[in-house]
Design an enzyme around this catalytic site. Structure first.
Site: not given
Ligand SMILES: *Cc1c(COP(=O)(O)O)cnc(C)c1O
Length: 424
Positions: A60, A62, A232, A235, A241
């Protein structure tokens, strides 16, 4: 007590929980044997997976480095500082916060930093390719703020900057979002900046989808143009994640306070470590080559689909994704996506701009090439992929065709083992 009895019984997952273990194995196989085209997904590397699966999950912490609420941060402060400094180096950002749990919480932190409930905000509407968190009605961003949506032009499906400017003047938004989830073209951040400046709005760039392309030099960067950039990390950037917020120094305090204690408790330190690894990986010539291949592959696939008579939103792509209107092929998006899944080609059904059909049964499919590229597939495979998609869409209920394509897809996949799998 014997020595054996004092040793904690701490078995591997396969022994402790065979059910979850075998489900993970099943998913490994699915991710190996199918061509994954969900535009938001990717394959994290073995190194990223190891860091993310590490004992750092136990700690933890914070607060921020040197200002924590718990002792024992000798290691965690270093991990978080590495992640921050590598992200700064990668994107050239003045200030970086790597604690948001994901992209949506990162965006929520931006609202908390700059807006009061009821404030006007402006974002690309969901059916035009925007994200839920940019003010769509069912999202907290549309419920707690007075959200206004801009769209794309009817004739070419490109962002309608005349409309952005008009709505900005009319509604005087606190902030303007420049970011997309299903838009196949380059974003003109400078144009958004002009409009934001005209009305005294903050410009927030959300590069959740394209951050890997930005890092790899395949999409112009909003860093230095937008006041705040969110993303994120999982992606096109190919990390674990998570979420990240980058901003100018003047907004650093507001952003940090909004993430913690405003919105979240303890950061996910195992994910922070994974982000550090991903940022290191992304700052290499290999990653630049990957980013170029992602775009080349999307364009090769677009060519192949256009050659088969598909209708593509905006007529093609500049980035990692394609939105195809499959009704032109006499089939609905959902039927197409489900038939493709049976053939080992996994994408999602998606609305197209001005879609006459309902969101749960829309006209299009969305296809992304990042996972495809991460396993080493190139333009030749992208061309084949276009042929397979065409075959399946032409005969979604013909099991012979589906089985034949599934066999060919599996064969192709066998030659391109994905990163990170199998987990050992
Ligand atoms: C995927 C996405 C998000 C959110 O991401 P999560 O990790 O799924 O919460 C925010 N903004 C855009 C433009 C996205 O494509």
């Amino acid at each position: 007590m014997s020595k054996e009895q004092t040793i904690l019984h701490d078995p591997h997952l396969s022994e402790r929980d065979p059910e979850i273990f075998s489900l993970i194995k099943e998913e490994e196989k699915r991710e190996t044997d199918k061509i994954r085209l969900i535009a938001s997904e990717n394959y994290a590397s073995r190194a990223v997976l190891e860091a993310t699966g590490s004992i750092l999950t136990n700690k933890y912490s914070e607060g921020y480095a040197d200002k924590r609420y718990y002792e024992g941060q000798q290691v965690i402060d270093q991990v978080e500082n590495l992640a921050i400094n590598r992200m700064k180096a990668l994107f050239g950002a003045e200030h970086v916060n790597v604690q948001p749990y994901s992209g949506s919480p990162a965006n929520l932190a931006v609202y908390l930093a700059f807006c009061d409930p009821g404030d006007p905000i402006l974002g690309l509407s969901l059916p035009a390719g925007g994200h839920l968190t940019h003010g769509w009605k069912v999202s907290i961003s549309g419920k707690y703020f007075n959200s206004v949506g801009y769209g794309v032009r009817k004739d070419d499906h490109r962002i309608d900057f005349d409309e952005v400017a008009r709505l900005a003047k009319e509604h005087r938004p606190k902030l303007i979002w420049a970011g997309t989830s299903a838009y196949p073209r380059t974003l003109d951040f400078a144009k958004f900046r002009e409009i934001a400046d005209d009305v005294g709005a903050l410009l927030i760039a959300d590069i959740a989808h394209i951050s890997g392309l930005v890092a790899g030099g395949q999409h112009p960067s909003p860093v230095g143009i937008a006041d705040v950039v969110t993303s994120t990390t999982h992606k096109t950037l190919r990390g674990p994640r998570g979420g990240v917020i980058m901003c100018k120094e003047e907004h650093a305090k507001a952003i940090d306070r909004a993430v913690f204690p405003g919105l979240q408790g303890g950061p996910h330190n195992h994910v922070t470590a994974g982000i550090a690894v991903a940022a290191k990986e992304a700052n290499t010539p290999e990653f630049k080559a990957y980013a170029k291949d992602v775009v080349d592959n999307a364009q090769a696939l677009a060519e192949s689909l256009l050659g088969h008579g598909f209708s593509l939103v905006t007529g093609g792509t500049d980035n990692h994704l394609i939105v195809a209107d499959v009704t032109a092929k006499g089939i609905a998006g959902k039927v197409a996506a489900q038939a493709l899944d049976r053939a080992g080609i996994v994408c999602n059904y998606n609305s197209i701009p001005f879609d006459p059909r309902k969101p749960f049964d829309p006209s299009g499919i969305r296809i992304g090439t990042s996972s495809f590229t991460s396993r080493g597939m190139k333009a030749a495979e992208a061309k084949l992929l276009g042929d397979w998609i065409n075959e399946v869409v032409a005969a979604p209920e013909d099991d012979k065709v589906i089985e034949k394509v599934a066999r060919e897809v599996k064969e192709c996949c066998d030659s391109f083992p994905p990163p990170g799998i199998p987990v050992d």
